[in-house]
Scaffold this motif. Structure first.
Motif, PDB file in Angstrom:
ATOM      1  N   ILE C 186     -20.495  25.924 -36.677  1.00 22.59           N
ATOM      2  CA  ILE C 186     -21.844  25.402 -36.507  1.00 22.59           C
ATOM      3  C   ILE C 186     -21.708  23.905 -36.276  1.00 22.59           C
ATOM      4  N   TYR C 187     -22.606  23.337 -35.499  1.00 21.62           N
ATOM      5  CA  TYR C 187     -22.526  21.902 -35.250  1.00 21.62           C
ATOM      6  C   TYR C 187     -23.329  21.148 -36.295  1.00 21.62           C
ATOM      7  N   SER C 188     -22.648  20.233 -36.957  1.00 18.72           N
ATOM      8  CA  SER C 188     -23.371  19.314 -37.828  1.00 18.72           C
ATOM      9  C   SER C 188     -23.160  17.908 -37.286  1.00 18.72           C
ATOM     10  N   LEU C 249     -26.587  25.179 -27.895  1.00 12.82           N
ATOM     11  CA  LEU C 249     -26.682  25.521 -29.316  1.00 12.82           C
ATOM     12  C   LEU C 249     -27.496  24.474 -30.071  1.00 12.82           C
ATOM     13  N   SER C 250     -27.322  23.220 -29.708  1.00 11.99           N
ATOM     14  CA  SER C 250     -28.066  22.171 -30.408  1.00 11.99           C
ATOM     15  C   SER C 250     -29.540  22.196 -30.047  1.00 11.99           C
ATOM     16  N   VAL C 251     -29.836  22.234 -28.756  1.00  8.73           N
ATOM     17  CA  VAL C 251     -31.247  22.162 -28.378  1.00  8.73           C
ATOM     18  C   VAL C 251     -31.973  23.438 -28.811  1.00  8.73           C
ATOM     19  N   ALA C 252     -31.250  24.554 -28.832  1.00 13.46           N
ATOM     20  CA  ALA C 252     -31.872  25.780 -29.338  1.00 13.46           C
ATOM     21  C   ALA C 252     -32.173  25.625 -30.823  1.00 13.46           C
ATOM     22  N   GLY C 253     -31.228  25.002 -31.541  1.00 14.91           N
ATOM     23  CA  GLY C 253     -31.476  24.745 -32.959  1.00 14.91           C
ATOM     24  C   GLY C 253     -32.740  23.924 -33.147  1.00 14.91           C
ATOM     25  N   MET C 254     -32.903  22.922 -32.294  1.00 15.39           N
ATOM     26  CA  MET C 254     -34.103  22.092 -32.379  1.00 15.39           C
ATOM     27  C   MET C 254     -35.352  22.942 -32.155  1.00 15.39           C
ATOM     28  N   ALA C 255     -35.297  23.824 -31.165  1.00 20.04           N
ATOM     29  CA  ALA C 255     -36.469  24.646 -30.861  1.00 20.04           C
ATOM     30  C   ALA C 255     -36.771  25.615 -32.001  1.00 20.04           C
ATOM     31  N   TYR C 256     -35.699  26.188 -32.540  1.00 21.58           N
ATOM     32  CA  TYR C 256     -35.912  27.142 -33.638  1.00 21.58           C
ATOM     33  C   TYR C 256     -36.551  26.465 -34.833  1.00 21.58           C
ATOM     34  N   GLU C 332     -10.614   8.387 -40.284  1.00 16.89           N
ATOM     35  CA  GLU C 332     -10.854   7.943 -41.656  1.00 16.89           C
ATOM     36  C   GLU C 332     -12.292   7.549 -41.896  1.00 16.89           C
ATOM     37  N   GLN C 333     -13.016   7.289 -40.811  1.00 11.73           N
ATOM     38  CA  GLN C 333     -14.402   6.844 -40.969  1.00 11.73           C
ATOM     39  C   GLN C 333     -15.400   7.983 -40.872  1.00 11.73           C
ATOM     40  N   ILE C 334     -14.880   9.202 -40.782  1.00 10.30           N
ATOM     41  CA  ILE C 334     -15.785  10.330 -40.559  1.00 10.30           C
ATOM     42  C   ILE C 334     -16.588  10.655 -41.805  1.00 10.30           C
ATOM     43  N   VAL C 335     -17.884  10.783 -41.613  1.00 11.25           N
ATOM     44  CA  VAL C 335     -18.775  11.312 -42.642  1.00 11.25           C
ATOM     45  C   VAL C 335     -19.607  12.370 -41.931  1.00 11.25           C
ATOM     46  N   VAL C 336     -19.781  13.517 -42.555  1.00  4.82           N
ATOM     47  CA  VAL C 336     -20.575  14.562 -41.908  1.00  4.82           C
ATOM     48  C   VAL C 336     -21.908  14.712 -42.609  1.00  4.82           C
ATOM     49  N   LYS C 337     -22.957  14.657 -41.810  1.00  6.17           N
ATOM     50  CA  LYS C 337     -24.302  14.791 -42.356  1.00  6.17           C
ATOM     51  C   LYS C 337     -24.956  16.037 -41.770  1.00  6.17           C
ATOM     52  N   PRO C 338     -26.023  16.519 -42.398  1.00  6.85           N
ATOM     53  CA  PRO C 338     -26.645  17.742 -41.883  1.00  6.85           C
ATOM     54  C   PRO C 338     -27.248  17.539 -40.493  1.00  6.85           C
ATOM     55  N   PHE C 339     -27.338  18.633 -39.782  1.00  5.03           N
ATOM     56  CA  PHE C 339     -28.015  18.682 -38.495  1.00  5.03           C
ATOM     57  C   PHE C 339     -29.440  18.158 -38.692  1.00  5.03           C
ATOM     58  N   PRO C 340     -29.846  17.153 -37.906  1.00  7.85           N
ATOM     59  CA  PRO C 340     -31.182  16.581 -38.137  1.00  7.85           C
ATOM     60  C   PRO C 340     -32.298  17.621 -38.010  1.00  7.85           C
ATOM     61  N   GLN C 341     -33.382  17.359 -38.676  1.00  6.82           N
ATOM     62  CA  GLN C 341     -34.557  18.250 -38.616  1.00  6.82           C
ATOM     63  C   GLN C 341     -35.705  17.485 -37.983  1.00  6.82           C
ATOM     64  N   TRP C 342     -36.694  18.188 -37.553  1.00  9.37           N
ATOM     65  CA  TRP C 342     -37.929  17.508 -37.122  1.00  9.37           C
ATOM     66  C   TRP C 342     -38.704  17.121 -38.372  1.00  9.37           C
ATOM     67  N   LYS C 348     -36.073  25.525 -41.522  1.00 11.50           N
ATOM     68  CA  LYS C 348     -34.959  24.629 -41.732  1.00 11.50           C
ATOM     69  C   LYS C 348     -33.710  25.356 -41.260  1.00 11.50           C
ATOM     70  N   ASN C 349     -33.197  24.957 -40.136  1.00 14.07           N
ATOM     71  CA  ASN C 349     -31.956  25.567 -39.671  1.00 14.07           C
ATOM     72  C   ASN C 349     -31.120  24.534 -38.926  1.00 14.07           C
ATOM     73  N   GLY C 350     -29.908  24.912 -38.685  1.00 15.52           N
ATOM     74  CA  GLY C 350     -29.011  24.017 -37.968  1.00 15.52           C
ATOM     75  C   GLY C 350     -28.917  24.431 -36.508  1.00 15.52           C
ATOM     76  N   ALA C 351     -27.908  23.948 -35.839  1.00 15.76           N
ATOM     77  CA  ALA C 351     -27.657  24.381 -34.478  1.00 15.76           C
ATOM     78  C   ALA C 351     -27.267  25.848 -34.524  1.00 15.76           C
ATOM     79  N   LEU C 352     -27.603  26.586 -33.486  1.00 16.00           N
ATOM     80  CA  LEU C 352     -27.286  28.016 -33.512  1.00 16.00           C
ATOM     81  C   LEU C 352     -25.783  28.233 -33.685  1.00 16.00           C
ATOM     82  N   MET C 353     -25.461  29.276 -34.392  1.00 17.80           N
ATOM     83  CA  MET C 353     -24.065  29.504 -34.708  1.00 17.80           C
ATOM     84  C   MET C 353     -23.341  30.292 -33.635  1.00 17.80           C
ATOM     85  N   TYR C 354     -22.047  30.132 -33.646  1.00 21.61           N
ATOM     86  CA  TYR C 354     -21.195  30.997 -32.833  1.00 21.61           C
ATOM     87  C   TYR C 354     -19.929  31.208 -33.631  1.00 21.61           C
TER      88      TYR C 354
END
Lengths: 302, 277, 469
Positions: C186-188, C249-256, C332-342, C348-354
């Motif tokens: 899933i894309y975060s 997958l991302s834009v579909a997540g936004m639509a969902y 080393e600078q990577i921080v992962v945050k949740p998929f943004p929401q509207w 509340k969902n993320g980008a569509l999964m595969y």
């Protein structure tokens, strides 16, 4: 272009011992193609009359695929793009490669090095070409920084619908001229020096010499280059696949790529085959026209 | 006087254009080599860095560790030479047959040969795969070589070239008592050096870069040609560009050297012994 | 003349080569052909072997060796693990021999190879495949259901419970499970905390929680030099070839998130031209044209992130090790945050999964299928190793308890995003639908077409696809 007396007698007689040799020389090639080319081609023609998704055997469905083609806007766009690509590439390729061959047939300092440089692009693998041209075509890349600055333009070479097809034509021309240059060089070498000497004696300038000696005697080679360039360009899809995947939104989609997409991404081999048949017919017509127009049966030097 | 100046300026202009064009031709090659020595995050840097800093020769070693490049290289060379040898011979022979003999059906057969170039490989791939499989040639050198060992392109090229050879030469040989195959071997072949060299280069190159057919016909790693080997650096989760460039450089440079060497064949002067100059 | 002679000797050598090749070709075929070609490929679709799944949790019938062919795609870290476990498996089951074939990493090339093999009767016995391409195989009944008994369960339900709920949906048809995950993705939101610091911000406080947050963030972080956008806070994916992530997958997540859906419930109609989709497409269009915060022509975010010039990109858990390889400093600078929401999202969902799943060919002989089921079980039994060494998520429910998981602070974000997020449907036309939507998006961001118009066209295309079913 006289024929000798001995040949005159036996010209069109198939049963003359001598002419059979021609058939014999050609036979291995015909046998090979029958197995490895004609049979697969016939299969492809058959597929075009079926619904075939590669996972089940083909199911006959007549001309359904062809009917679909008529109303498929993606196909029509790809067809238009293919024509633009083929003709837009073939003309510069022909002119430039011929020009290069002429230039490189004279002796001058650095000739061998330069000739090698012009051939170098031909050997680069598709992935390398894709990567390097992505860098060259980058909005802030070398092309926009040099020529772009001079002309005060900065197009998005690969994402602007109007520009992208021409960017890819540019890559095609760039990688092809070295290839056809070599073919022209081989063709030029076959022209005996006598002709040029005779022309000089008659007081012809270099330009006249080129127009009246070189060009006519280069006909078989020119025909070859034109036919092959068009055949290759009509089927081309590697550049489009690696640089834009046919995008943005089919702006650079060409028949070769559309066939590939239909065959293996959408699993519609029957439809892909129908498209190929249409392409085949187009190319064959174009080729026959070229063969007729130049009608270069015998251009040997006597 | 003014003519000499204009000739000189024409020459200079010509040289300049040629050199600028040459730079455009050379730039990608230079960039490839330069990228093969860079750290991965510098490869796509804009503005373009030509001199890598630091210079990483390890890329080559590491690329070779990830994939047996030596083996792939051997495969490509072996398959390439075999296909080239076969193509040169049969194309010249068939080209001669089509060019200098008039037998019944000649033109139709020639068009048929030419037509094999006009259908995209993607749709004949499957039937060809089945044929090769039925011969038992999947996963073998034969499977890689034989379906490609004769080319319509070659037949076409040699026919066009042989058309320009004067019939007199053949007639003279016949009068001297030569047999038809003898004429092919002793008269035609030596005259075809230039186009055969060209055809040899193209055929070899074509087989060197061919990806689609080896992709479907081979599953064994030992048989992979270099073109397929290069795809190993394009993993499903991102491409290792530095290794890819290193491997591509290793794949490209030998061909370039081969070409430089073969160039001599072109400038080796008079072809038609006794007919020219 | 000497050159002619050497030329002729070259021809002699060539003829010798050709002669030997012909001899080799005509020689009796030494290699054993693969076991009897899968009849399914050339006859009517095989009945799924479901009802007679013979596998007991023991090795394949003793006596002769069962040879199976297992295909996977190129990914060296996973390959190493695969080989290790396969060797172990072959040691434990001496009458099974596995031929491990690696296909290209490029999904389209891999499919080409796989489908050609199916069409030509040379399909592998088990294989790894992305959920976008499994639709046709599921539809034709060409893959065998997973046998829960191999895993020590009596029903499929019990097996599913050992995985995070919902993460196996991509491998199911009519509620039957056909594959075990090789990796679930899933894309975060990947963030570069150094770039935040350089802009005087703190990634923990200032990361974009909503899509609307992205715009002011871009205004603060984007940097221009001589009219060139050299630093970006974030950029979307636009479907360029060198991008290993899919924009759809991302834009579909936004639509969902706004209540949109790809297909209607009966699957007969597509809903891509509805308000949620239009709003999402419009947002991305404005991002490019109005805010000028990103551009499809620039270096893709997938690459620019590890070059250290783009602070945010959407990608999967496997991206961390890729960045580490390409540029350890940025890693080393990577921080992962949740998929943004509207701001006012309905769901509340993320980008569509595969996902990539391990499938068994239903057309193979029962012994081979049994061996495959066992092999797949083996490859699914080491989720911690695959996580630690290859960065791949096999969404087992007990994964968060493992050491490897606990050591990586980014992983819980991915799992949290997966909750309540559906898969991109494993529809037979999935690949083509992805293509339609990618093109629709490209029209919107490269020629500024009106999103409603573009999506209306997309709907028409997808509806036509659905009708062909």
């Amino acid at each position: 272009m006289a024929t000798s007396p001995t040949e005159h007698r036996s010209r069109w007689n198939f049963y003359t011992r001598r002419q059979i040799w021609g058939f014999i020389f050609v036979l291995p090639v015909m046998i090979f193609f029958t197995i490895f080319a004609f049979y697969p081609m016939l299969s492809a023609f058959y597929y075009s009359l079926t619904d075939y998704n590669l996972l089940k055997p083909p199911v006959f469905n007549g001309l359904a695929s062809y009917e679909r083609l008529l109303t498929d806007s993606r196909f029509l766009i790809a067809l238009k793009n293919t024509f633009v690509y083929a003709i837009g590439s073939a003309i510069p390729i022909f002119v430039i490669s011929l020009g290069l061959a002429l230039v490189f047939s004279r002796e001058f300092r650095g000739r061998n090095l330069l000739r090698t440089l012009y051939f170098a692009p031909v050997i680069l693998a598709g992935v390398v070409v894709a990567m390097v041209w992505r860098v060259i075509y980058h909005p802030y890349g070398p092309l926009n920084s040099t020529i772009g600055q001079l002309l005060n333009i900065a197009p998005n070479w690969l994402t602007d619908r109007a520009v992208a097809p021409w960017s890819i034509i540019g890559i095609n021309v760039w990688q092809s001229v070295g290839f056809y240059m070599i073919i022209f060089i081989a063709g030029l070498q076959a022209i005996p020096q006598d002709f040029y000497d005779a022309a000089k004696v008659d007081g012809a300038s270099s330009w006249q010499s080129f127009w009246h000696v070189t060009l006519p005697l280069l006909k078989p080679t020119s025909l070859f280059v034109m036919v092959i360039t068009l055949i290759n360009c009509f089927q081309a899809f590697t550049y489009q696949y690696v640089m834009t995947k046919g995008g943005p939104s089919d702006a650079t989609n060409v028949i070769g790529l559309y066939v590939y997409q239909n065959a293996f991404q959408y699993l519609r081999m029957g439809y892909a085959a129908a498209i190929s048949v249409v392409l085949f017919i187009i190319i064959i017509i174009l080729t026959l026209v070229q063969l007729r127009v130049t009608r270069s049966e015998e251009v040997s030097y006597v | 006087m003014s003519e000499r100046i204009s000739k000189l300026s024409l020459r200079t202009l010509g040289y300049t254009v040629l050199i600028i064009g040459g730079l455009l031709m050379a730039f990608p090659l230079v960039w490839m080599i330069s990228s093969s020595l860079k750290l991965p995050d510098k490869i796509f840097s804009i503005p373009v860095q030509i001199i890598p800093n630091p210079v990483r020769f390890q890329n080559y070693l590491e690329a070779a560790e990830l994939a047996p490049l030596g083996r792939y290289f051997f495969n490509s060379v072996f398959v390439g030479l075999a296909i080239t040898a076969s193509t040169l011979f049969f194309s010249t022979m068939a080209g001669y047959g089509f060019a200098k003999y008039k037998f019944w059906g000649r033109n139709v057969l020639f068009i048929m040969v030419l037509s094999t170039l006009m259908i995209p490989f993607q749709v004949i791939m499957i039937p060809l795969f089945v044929i090769v499989r039925n011969f038992g040639w999947l996963n073998s050198y034969q499977g890689l070589i034989i379906p490609a060992c004769i080319s319509a392109f070659g037949v076409f090229l040699m026919r066009q070239y042989i058309l320009t050879i004067p019939d007199e030469l053949m007639d003279a040989a016949r009068i001297d008592g030569a047999s038809e195959p003898g004429i092919f071997w002793h008269v035609i072949l030596p005259l075809c050096k230039a186009p055969m060299t060209a055809l040899g280069i193209f055929t070899f190159l074509d087989s060197w870069n061919n990806l689609l057919w080896p992709l479907i016909v081979i599953t064994k790693v030992e048989l992979r040609p270099l073109a397929l080997g290069l795809t190993e650096y394009q993993t499903v989760h991102g491409t290792q560009y530095h290794y890819l460039m290193a491997a591509a450089t290793m794949a490209t440079i030998p061909i370039l050297i081969m070409f430089i060497f073969l160039q001599r064949q072109f400038i080796r002067g008079v072809l038609l012994s006794g007919m020219k100059g | 003349m000497s050159t002619s002679r050497s030329f002729r000797s070259f021809m002699m050598v060539s003829l010798l080569i050709i002669a030997s090749l012909l001899l080799a070709a005509c020689a009796p075929v030494a290699q054993p052909t693969q076991a009897p070609a899968q009849p399914a490929a050339t006859e009517a679709p095989a009945q799924p072997a479901a009802t007679e799944a013979p596998a007991q949790p023991t090795a394949a019938p003793s006596g002769e060796k069962t040879k199976i062919v297992f295909w996977s795609h190129d990914f060296p870290p996973r390959e190493k693990l695969d080989r290790k476990f396969m060797d172990q498996f072959m040691a434990d089951n001496p009458n099974v021999e596995i031929e491990y074939v690696l296909g290209p990493g490029d999904d389209v090339q891999y499919i080409t190879k796989l489908m050609t093999a199916f069409a030509g009767g040379e399909a592998p016995d088990c294989f790894n495949l992305i959920t976008f391409s499994t639709g046709p195989l599921l539809e034709q009944g060409l893959v065998a259901p997973v046998d829960p008994k191999v895993y020590g369960f009596n029903t499929q339900d019990e097996l599913e419970k050992t995985y995070v709920i919902g993460t196996l949906e991509g491998f199911k048809k009519d509620n039957v499970l056909y594959a075990m995950p090789s990796e679930v993705s899933i894309y975060s939101l990947f963030q570069n905390k150094q770039m935040y610091a350089d802009a005087g911000l703190d990634v923990e406080k200032d990361y974009p929680k909503t899509w609307e947050d992205l715009v002011p963030l871009a205004q603060k972080m984007n940097k221009e030099e001589n009219g060139q956008l050299v630093k970006r806070a974030f950029d979307f994916t636009y479907g360029m070839p060198e991008d290993a992530t899919s924009p759809v997958l991302s834009v579909a997540g936004m639509a969902y998130q706004l209540g949109g859906k790809l297909l209607s419930d009966d699957g007969k109609e597509s809903l891509v031209n509805t308000e949620p989709w239009v709003k999402s497409f419009q947002f991305i269009q404005d991002w490019v044209y109005k805010e000028k915060a990103g551009n499809p022509a620039l270096t893709v975010a997938f690459v620019d992130f590890y070059q250290g010039n783009t602070a945010g990109t959407l990608s999967g858990s496997w991206y961390s090790s890729y960045v580490k390889e390409q540029n350890p400093a940025v890693a080393e600078q990577i921080v992962v945050k949740p998929f943004p929401q509207w701001k006012d999202a309905t769901n509340k969902n993320g980008a569509l999964m595969y996902a990539y799943g391990l499938f068994t060919n239903a057309g193979s002989s029962p012994e081979k299928q049994a061996a495959c089921q066992l092999l797949i079980k083996e490859l699914s039994s080491h989720p911690e190793d695959y996580l630690r060494d290859a960065g791949l998520l096999q969404s087992r429910a007990d994964l968060p308890e493992t050491e490897a998981f606990k050591q990586d602070p980014t992983l819980p974000v991915f799992l949290a995003d997966m909750e309540g997020t559906p898969y991109f449907p494993a529809h037979p036309k999935a690949f083509e639908m992805l293509d339609v939507l990618t093109r629709a998006l490209q029209r919107v961001v490269t020629e500024q077409q009106d999103p409603q118009a573009s999506l209306d066209a997309a709907k028409a295309e997808i509806d036509a696809l659905l009708q062909q079913q």
